[in-house]
Design an enzyme around this catalytic site. Structure first.
Site, PDB file in Angstrom:
ATOM      1  N   ASP A 112       4.318   0.591  12.037  1.00 30.96           N
ATOM      2  CA  ASP A 112       3.118  -0.089  11.489  1.00 30.96           C
ATOM      3  C   ASP A 112       2.923  -1.420  12.128  1.00 30.96           C
ATOM      4  O   ASP A 112       1.797  -1.943  12.203  1.00 30.96           O
ATOM      5  CB  ASP A 112       3.108  -0.072  10.267  1.00 30.96           C
ATOM      6  CG  ASP A 112       2.858   1.263   9.563  1.00 30.96           C
ATOM      7  OD1 ASP A 112       2.582   1.957  10.267  1.00 30.96           O
ATOM      8  OD2 ASP A 112       3.121   1.705   8.188  1.00 30.96           O
TER       9      ASP A 112
ATOM     10  N   CYS B 229      -5.582   7.362   9.221  1.00 29.71           N
ATOM     11  CA  CYS B 229      -5.902   6.989  10.661  1.00 29.71           C
ATOM     12  C   CYS B 229      -5.761   7.913  11.629  1.00 29.71           C
ATOM     13  O   CYS B 229      -4.454   8.581  11.624  1.00 29.71           O
ATOM     14  CB  CYS B 229      -5.152   5.821  10.745  1.00 29.71           C
ATOM     15  SG  CYS B 229      -5.539   4.378   9.722  1.00 29.71           S
TER      16      CYS B 229
ATOM     17  N   ARG C 274      -8.559  -0.805   4.322  1.00 28.78           N
ATOM     18  CA  ARG C 274      -7.731   0.203   3.834  1.00 28.78           C
ATOM     19  C   ARG C 274      -6.573  -0.465   3.423  1.00 28.78           C
ATOM     20  O   ARG C 274      -5.942   0.282   2.481  1.00 28.78           O
ATOM     21  CB  ARG C 274      -7.506   1.339   4.868  1.00 28.78           C
ATOM     22  CG  ARG C 274      -8.807   2.091   5.399  1.00 28.78           C
ATOM     23  CD  ARG C 274      -8.377   2.995   6.390  1.00 28.78           C
ATOM     24  NE  ARG C 274      -7.712   4.250   5.620  1.00 28.78           N
ATOM     25  CZ  ARG C 274      -7.318   5.423   5.983  1.00 28.78           C
ATOM     26  NH1 ARG C 274      -8.302   5.921   7.062  1.00 28.78           N
ATOM     27  NH2 ARG C 274      -6.700   6.277   5.238  1.00 28.78           N
TER      28      ARG C 274
ATOM     29  N   LYS D 129       0.801  -1.236  -0.021  1.00 30.51           N
ATOM     30  CA  LYS D 129      -0.104   0.005  -0.025  1.00 30.51           C
ATOM     31  C   LYS D 129       1.040   1.087   0.017  1.00 30.51           C
ATOM     32  O   LYS D 129       0.844   2.053  -0.867  1.00 30.51           O
ATOM     33  CB  LYS D 129      -0.955  -0.012   1.047  1.00 30.51           C
ATOM     34  CG  LYS D 129      -1.513   1.428   1.524  1.00 30.51           C
ATOM     35  CD  LYS D 129      -2.435   1.085   2.736  1.00 30.51           C
ATOM     36  CE  LYS D 129      -1.893   1.779   3.992  1.00 30.51           C
ATOM     37  NZ  LYS D 129      -1.541   3.007   4.311  1.00 30.51           N
ATOM     38  N   ASN D 130       1.789   1.283   0.825  1.00 32.23           N
ATOM     39  CA  ASN D 130       2.485   2.490   1.151  1.00 32.23           C
ATOM     40  C   ASN D 130       3.634   2.808  -0.205  1.00 32.23           C
ATOM     41  O   ASN D 130       4.248   3.911  -0.102  1.00 32.23           O
ATOM     42  CB  ASN D 130       3.232   2.536   2.363  1.00 32.23           C
ATOM     43  CG  ASN D 130       2.036   2.806   3.488  1.00 32.23           C
ATOM     44  OD1 ASN D 130       1.086   3.306   3.218  1.00 32.23           O
ATOM     45  ND2 ASN D 130       2.479   2.277   4.720  1.00 32.23           N
TER      46      ASN D 130
ATOM     47  N   ARG E 250      -0.422  14.481  13.344  1.00 30.41           N
ATOM     48  CA  ARG E 250       0.237  14.271  11.840  1.00 30.41           C
ATOM     49  C   ARG E 250       0.089  15.557  11.332  1.00 30.41           C
ATOM     50  O   ARG E 250      -0.659  15.442  10.061  1.00 30.41           O
ATOM     51  CB  ARG E 250      -0.763  13.010  11.232  1.00 30.41           C
ATOM     52  CG  ARG E 250      -0.697  11.719  11.949  1.00 30.41           C
ATOM     53  CD  ARG E 250      -1.393  10.743  11.302  1.00 30.41           C
ATOM     54  NE  ARG E 250      -0.539  10.075  10.298  1.00 30.41           N
ATOM     55  CZ  ARG E 250      -0.854   9.192   9.261  1.00 30.41           C
ATOM     56  NH1 ARG E 250      -2.127   8.703   9.571  1.00 30.41           N
ATOM     57  NH2 ARG E 250      -0.064   8.741   8.385  1.00 30.41           N
TER      58      ARG E 250
HETATM   59  C1  EPZ Z   1       3.927   6.926   6.455  1.00 33.72           C
HETATM   60  O1  EPZ Z   1       2.754   8.015   7.020  1.00 33.72           O
HETATM   61  C2  EPZ Z   1       2.901   5.536   6.510  1.00 33.72           C
HETATM   62  N1  EPZ Z   1       1.782   5.857   5.536  1.00 33.72           N
HETATM   63  C3  EPZ Z   1       2.425   5.158   7.731  1.00 33.72           C
HETATM   64  O2  EPZ Z   1       1.732   4.088   7.584  1.00 33.72           O
HETATM   65  C4  EPZ Z   1       3.497   4.945   8.542  1.00 33.72           C
HETATM   66  O3  EPZ Z   1       3.282   4.265   9.850  1.00 33.72           O
HETATM   67  C5  EPZ Z   1       4.775   6.279   8.586  1.00 33.72           C
HETATM   68  O4  EPZ Z   1       5.070   6.709   7.394  1.00 33.72           O
HETATM   69  C6  EPZ Z   1       5.730   5.995   9.406  1.00 33.72           C
HETATM   70  O5  EPZ Z   1       6.355   4.832   8.833  1.00 33.72           O
HETATM   71  C7  EPZ Z   1       1.820   5.918   4.091  1.00 33.72           C
HETATM   72  O6  EPZ Z   1       2.898   5.843   3.621  1.00 33.72           O
HETATM   73  C8  EPZ Z   1       0.828   6.226   3.293  1.00 33.72           C
HETATM   74  P1  EPZ Z   1       5.696  10.375   8.755  1.00 33.72           P
HETATM   75  P2  EPZ Z   1       3.440   9.400   7.162  1.00 33.72           P
HETATM   76  O7  EPZ Z   1       5.439  11.718   7.826  1.00 33.72           O
HETATM   77  O8  EPZ Z   1       4.086   9.807   5.979  1.00 33.72           O
HETATM   78  C9  EPZ Z   1       5.555  13.801  11.879  1.00 33.72           C
HETATM   79  C10 EPZ Z   1      -0.129   2.756   7.736  1.00 33.72           C
HETATM   80  O9  EPZ Z   1      -0.758   2.146   8.623  1.00 33.72           O
HETATM   81  N2  EPZ Z   1       5.438  14.766  10.837  1.00 33.72           N
HETATM   82  O10 EPZ Z   1       6.846   9.549   8.516  1.00 33.72           O
HETATM   83  O11 EPZ Z   1       2.269  10.393   7.206  1.00 33.72           O
HETATM   84  C11 EPZ Z   1       4.282  12.912  12.059  1.00 33.72           C
HETATM   85  O12 EPZ Z   1       3.532  13.503  13.006  1.00 33.72           O
HETATM   86  C12 EPZ Z   1       0.302   4.105   7.606  1.00 33.72           C
HETATM   87  O13 EPZ Z   1       0.185   1.980   6.678  1.00 33.72           O
HETATM   88  C13 EPZ Z   1       5.573  16.044  11.283  1.00 33.72           C
HETATM   89  O14 EPZ Z   1       5.591  16.393  12.450  1.00 33.72           O
HETATM   90  O15 EPZ Z   1       4.479   9.382   8.315  1.00 33.72           O
HETATM   91  C14 EPZ Z   1       4.993  11.639  12.762  1.00 33.72           C
HETATM   92  O16 EPZ Z   1       4.901  11.647  14.074  1.00 33.72           O
HETATM   93  C15 EPZ Z   1      -0.051   4.598   9.026  1.00 33.72           C
HETATM   94  N3  EPZ Z   1       5.316  16.947  10.216  1.00 33.72           N
HETATM   95  C16 EPZ Z   1       6.473  11.448  12.341  1.00 33.72           C
HETATM   96  O17 EPZ Z   1       6.597  12.948  11.697  1.00 33.72           O
HETATM   97  C17 EPZ Z   1       5.213  16.460   8.714  1.00 33.72           C
HETATM   98  O18 EPZ Z   1       4.913  17.500   7.870  1.00 33.72           O
HETATM   99  C18 EPZ Z   1       6.603  10.449  11.082  1.00 33.72           C
HETATM  100  O19 EPZ Z   1       5.442  10.668  10.049  1.00 33.72           O
HETATM  101  C19 EPZ Z   1       4.966  15.275   8.564  1.00 33.72           C
HETATM  102  C20 EPZ Z   1       5.256  14.190   9.551  1.00 33.72           C
END
Ligand code: EPZ
Length: 416
Positions: free
Chosen positions: A305, A116, A397, A22-23, A121
């Site tokens: 995850d 989710c 999802r 998915k990701n 986020r």
């Molecule tokens: C991706 O989410 C994945 N989703 C998530 O999978 C996964 O848990 C996550 O990466 C971490 O590996 C997809 O690829 C679609 P991040 P993403 O930006 O990109 C903070 C699943 O179940 N942050 O690496 O949203 C954020 O709040 C999903 O398949 C900011 O502060 O994750 C988090 O604490 C859930 N500002 C941390 O960084 C920003 O602008 C990591 O988030 C962006 C993120």
């Protein structure tokens, strides 16, 4: 309300194939907008997040269709520039459409992303990366409104690692003028796969998989034609199912090298595995040892995850285990549901302290997020009696056929 029912105390046996990731697929779908023509993603998972992204691309003017598991995206006429909150509120990765829409159409207005509920986020890092490349962005109550005539390469230093923001920066930089350097960017396999996909379309990228990535902007990209890699999180989920039920199963189409930190923990609790080519033989019979501390972290750390699926294993292993969630501040929703089954879990900030017990009882549970929902299925498999998991739509999802797969392996599981 869609429900999944599981009759506990089952043991698994047999073989399943792992679906496409998915990701990895979602950002590749967004990247397909960067070519005015037809791209194809082979082995794309038929899951609701992919359908949602497909619907958004159609709303922009793309024509899409499936041939078996191959998803065709004809983005010749995807000239619309507005993505309302009606769509974006349904999934987090909708925000990665911002860069490709901007790149091809110079302007984009997009609703804030949903997805989710596992933490705040924010999207500040996405916006920081785009602003560095010269994009003007207005943040209103409902929308992000962005304009840029010509994105220009720049140095982007991420104060912390973000998968989505790194993808956003890559999607913008590949067609920007000049050179972009991403510093302290995410190293997750899904970043590497996106770079490979973009490179197959003609992008010039170096260093993916390390924390510094260099992008030389090109004038245009050609069609994408790529096989979506197997889903490492689905593979990990099924390994947890084997560990929770003390079973021996075979997983086909797994990239074990992407599961290093997870397999290390699985081995620590006593699980065994053997990787041969793309097949992983998993024996969860010896998975009976608690683990002092498992901490989630950015890749190559333990994946957030798989935190809930692992917890579903640890609640049934006598002794004390501690799980620390370092990525998302609100990712213990499934733990509260597991407590209803009799699991002993104390949540203290980022830590979940588990006193494992072999007596768990089936009951009615509510899935609140995708991976947490899958974890509840695993917990239900080792509980006595029947468990009903509400909110199966969350699980759909990301898992194409979790019920069918587990049923084929011998679990008594059905949907209503
Ligand atoms: C991706 O989410 C994945 N989703 C998530 O999978 C996964 O848990 C996550 O990466 C971490 O590996 C997809 O690829 C679609 P991040 P993403 O930006 O990109 C903070 C699943 O179940 N942050 O690496 O949203 C954020 O709040 C999903 O398949 C900011 O502060 O994750 C988090 O604490 C859930 N500002 C941390 O960084 C920003 O602008 C990591 O988030 C962006 C993120």
């Amino acid at each position: 309300m869609e429900e999944i029912h599981v009759l506990g105390k089952s043991s698994l046996k047999g073989s399943v194939s792992i679906q496409g990731s998915k990701n990895a697929a979602l950002p590749m779908m967004a990247a397909s907008l960067l070519h005015r023509g037809i791209s194809v993603l082979k082995g794309c998972p038929a899951i609701s997040d992919v359908f949602c992204m497909e619907e958004i691309l159609r709303s922009l003017g793309a024509v899409t269709w499936w041939e078996d598991h191959d998803l065709y995206l004809d983005c010749t006429n995807a000239e619309k520039t507005e993505i309302p909150a009606f769509y974006t509120g349904r999934m987090r990765s909708s925000v990665t459409l911002l860069a490709p829409v901007l790149s091809r159409n110079k302007t984009c207005s997009i609703g804030y992303p949903g997805g989710c509920v596992i933490g705040k986020r924010p999207v500040d890092l996405h916006l920081m990366a785009l602003r560095n490349l010269g994009v003007r962005i207005l943040e209103t109550q409902e929308l992000l409104i962005a304009h840029c005539e010509n994105m220009t390469g720049a140095e982007i230093i991420f104060p912390r690692s973000s998968v989505g923001a790194t993808q956003q920066a890559l999607l913008a930089a590949v067609l920007a003028r000049g050179e972009t350097v991403l510093i302290n960017c995410a190293r997750e396999p899904e970043i590497v796969w996106l770079c490979r996909y973009l490179r197959s379309m003609g992008a010039k990228i170096e260093g993916e998989g390390s924390s510094t990535v260099l992008v030389h902007g090109v004038k245009e990209l050609g069609p994408g034609n790529f096989k979506v890699p197997p889903d490492r999180i689905v593979a990990g989920t099924y390994i947890c199912a084997a560990a929770a039920t003390g079973s021996e199963i075979e997983l086909k189409g797994v990239l074990a090298e992407e599961l290093g930190a997870f397999l290390e923990v699985y081995r620590k609790i006593g699980g065994q595995y053997e990787a041969k080519g793309g097949t992983l033989m998993v024996n969860g019979k010896g998975a009976v040892h608690p683990v002092e501390l498992v901490e989630t972290g950015v890749y190559p750390g333990f994946p957030t995850d798989l935190q809930s699926p692992l917890m579903a294993v640890l609640i049934g292993i006598p002794g004390r285990s501690t799980v620390r969630e370092n990525i998302f501040e609100d990712r213990f929703q499934a733990a509260f549901q597991m407590k209803k089954m009799g699991a002993h879990i104390e949540i203290d900030g980022r830590d979940a302290v588990i006193e494992g017990s072999i007596s768990l009882s089936g009951c009615v549970l509510q899935a609140k997020d995708l991976r947490g929902g899958a974890a509840l299925i695993i917990a239900a498999m080792r509980a006595s009696g029947e468990t009903c998991i509400r909110g199966a739509n969350f699980i759909r999802r990301g898992y194409e056929h979790i019920c069918e797969d587990l049923e084929a392996l011998g679990c008594e599981i059905w949907q209503t």
